[in-house]
Design an enzyme around this catalytic site. Structure first.
Site, mmCIF file in Angstrom:
data_model
loop_
_atom_site.group_PDB
_atom_site.id
_atom_site.type_symbol
_atom_site.label_atom_id
_atom_site.label_comp_id
_atom_site.label_asym_id
_atom_site.label_seq_id
_atom_site.Cartn_x
_atom_site.Cartn_y
_atom_site.Cartn_z
ATOM 1 N N HIS A 82 0.855 -1.189 0.000
ATOM 2 C CA HIS A 82 0.000 0.000 0.000
ATOM 3 C C HIS A 82 0.883 1.229 0.000
ATOM 4 C CE1 HIS A 82 -4.097 1.541 0.391
ATOM 5 N NE2 HIS A 82 -3.521 2.584 0.987
ATOM 6 N N ASP A 161 -14.188 2.982 6.557
ATOM 7 C CA ASP A 161 -13.163 3.714 5.807
ATOM 8 C C ASP A 161 -13.740 4.299 4.532
ATOM 9 O OD1 ASP A 161 -10.418 4.627 5.454
ATOM 10 O OD2 ASP A 161 -10.454 3.364 3.685
ATOM 11 N N ARG A 168 -12.780 12.856 4.571
ATOM 12 C CA ARG A 168 -11.468 13.484 4.803
ATOM 13 C C ARG A 168 -10.950 14.149 3.543
ATOM 14 N NH1 ARG A 168 -8.125 8.862 5.855
ATOM 15 N NH2 ARG A 168 -6.405 10.307 5.977
ATOM 16 N N SER A 183 -6.892 4.327 8.427
ATOM 17 C CA SER A 183 -7.516 4.109 7.114
ATOM 18 C C SER A 183 -6.820 2.966 6.376
ATOM 19 C CB SER A 183 -7.417 5.412 6.295
ATOM 20 O OG SER A 183 -7.689 5.183 4.942
ATOM 21 N N LYS A 187 -8.102 -1.361 6.215
ATOM 22 C CA LYS A 187 -8.346 -2.049 4.934
ATOM 23 C C LYS A 187 -7.415 -3.253 4.790
ATOM 24 C CE LYS A 187 -7.885 1.602 2.114
ATOM 25 N NZ LYS A 187 -8.114 2.979 2.453
HETATM 26 N N1 URA Z 1 -4.389 5.842 1.543
HETATM 27 C C1 URA Z 1 -5.416 5.384 2.256
HETATM 28 O O1 URA Z 1 -5.961 4.315 1.992
HETATM 29 N N2 URA Z 1 -5.856 6.123 3.285
HETATM 30 C C2 URA Z 1 -5.297 7.304 3.626
HETATM 31 O O2 URA Z 1 -5.737 7.917 4.556
HETATM 32 C C3 URA Z 1 -4.201 7.764 2.861
HETATM 33 C C4 URA Z 1 -3.761 7.009 1.819
#
Ligand code: URA
Length: 412
Positions: A82, A161, A168, A183, A187
């Site tokens: 990620h 999320d 956000r 966040s 996930k």
């Molecule tokens: N990527 C995400 O999934 N969440 C965030 O808050 C920032 C980047």
């Protein structure tokens, strides 16, 4: 729970209890806590921060808001990468099928564009028909069949999320270490991973401006991973100039396809290979072979077909999403490219329509930049510094002015 009191306590810098955070997230997910209260809470967290215990509790509460993957016994290593968000960052589109070719399972749950940074889901949706909203049964079946699925949070999978991320994005509350941690990790934990590699960006085009801030974000996510028994590695990578030579949804997919074909810009290929090696535990030379021999491309095409798109469309995405205006920006003099400021380019891309101003906005797949020069390259007067793909002349002019600020060519 009295939400206004909770917001005030956070605003005053108090540490909230896990049960309070859990009730807040539950209420928000069910629609009982309105967006305006959640936005105020997010701003309070933005300024006051959270303790490691609060961050872990917020992550757990967000994880508990929905379903999780449950992998069959004896499954291959389940891994993911990620990115904390960057400009022109199309790494996921290449890395997910590549790592699946290396024998891992990649249940990649991604986000949409956030602030000035692009999102994998918006890029995937530039492929006509591509569905990112999958049920868990369908996603699991695809994972078992192809070793990779690329999807977003849904009303049942990471719903907290899904709502909070969109809020956000449009309330100036993105660049907060605890909120980014919760966040991303909620996930990723819902994917039931064995291993996760994080590409933590810092610089002009990242939420974290300095390496130090990026290191703090990495430490926060590693800490939450440790609590939840997921092996997390973090690589810190600069985001001073965009990754590759394109910014904008369809333009980035086209560049990702070049990389999947064994070509594409060097910085993109190197970043893909570095992150893929870190998470798959397979040497870069072997992974490079899977790009060069077309295996990764074929796996990506299989994903596209499985998720509602048509592999045949990949060859002409440029025509399917052609912006009405394409304008070249030319070098005013000979020299060496000193700066391609990712922050300015990202902002310009959002203003062209590649990102959102409001949560309900639709992104324009066609607009953005391509043929971007890279830092250190020598250019001659009149050579192309980039091309702007715009919906209107007004947008194009505004983008050109921003590009002038973003790209510096030093005489020499
Ligand atoms: N990527 C995400 O999934 N969440 C965030 O808050 C920032 C980047």
């Amino acid at each position: 729970m009295h939400v206004p009191t909770l917001i005030v306590r956070k605003r005053e810098g108090e540490e909230l209890a896990a049960a309070e955070l859990s009730q807040l997230i539950e209420g928000y997910t069910r629609g009982e806590v309105p967006d305006y209260q959640m936005a105020a809470f997010a701003m309070a967290v933005f300024f006051r921060g959270m303790s490691p215990a609060e961050t872990a509790a917020l992550t757990r509460a967000m994880l508990a808001s929905g379903e999780r993957f449950s992998h069959r016994p004896g499954h291959p290593p389940v891994v993911d990468k990620h990115s904390t968000g960057g400009i022109g960052d199309k790494v996921s589109l290449v890395l997910a099928p590549l790592v699946a070719c290396a024998g891992c399972w990649v249940p990649m749950v991604s986000g949409r564009g956030l602030g000035i940074t692009g999102g994998t889901l918006d890029k995937l949706e530039a492929i006509p028909g591509f569905r990112v909203q999958l049920g868990l049964d369908e996603a699991t079946a695809q994972l078992e069949r192809l070793g990779v699925v690329m999807m977003g949070a849904t009303a049942r999978f990471c719903p907290a999320d899904r709502k909070f991320y969109a809020l956000r994005d449009v309330t100036g509350t993105v660049a907060s270490i605890p909120l980014i941690t919760a966040s991303i990790m909620s996930k990723k934990l819902a994917e039931s991973l064995d291993r996760l590699v994080l590409d933590v960006k810092f610089g002009a085009g990242a939420f974290m401006q300095t390496r130090q801030q990026a290191a703090a974000l990495a430490a926060s996510m590693i800490e939450v991973g440790r609590e939840m028994q997921v092996e997390v590695r973090a690589l810190l990578n600069p985001m001073d100039e965009p990754t590759g030579r394109t910014v904008g949804n369809a333009l980035e997919v086209i560049e990702a396809l070049e990389c999947l074909d064994g070509g594409g810009p060097t910085d993109l290929r190197m970043l893909v290979l570095e992150l893929a090696e870190a998470v798959a535990g397979v040497p870069q030379a072997e992974l490079a072979g899977m790009l060069d021999d077309g295996s990764a491309r074929r796996r990506f095409e299989a994903v596209v077909a499985a998720q509602g798109g048509q592999a045949a469309d990949l060859g002409h995405l440029g025509e399917l999403h052609r912006a009405p205006l394409v304008r070249e920006v030319l070098a005013a003099h000979d020299g060496v490219v000193a700066t391609v400021d990712a922050g300015w380019i990202g902002q310009a891309a959002v203003q062209l329509g590649a990102g959102r101003a409001q949560a309900s906005d639709r992104v324009d797949f066609a607009v953005g930049f391509d043929r971007l020069v890279k830092c250190g390259e020598r250019v001659s007067r009149g050579e192309v510094l980039c091309r702007i793909h715009a919906r209107s002349a007004v947008d194009c002019e505004a983008a050109a002015a921003q590009v002038e600020r973003a790209i510096a060519v030093e005489i020499g």
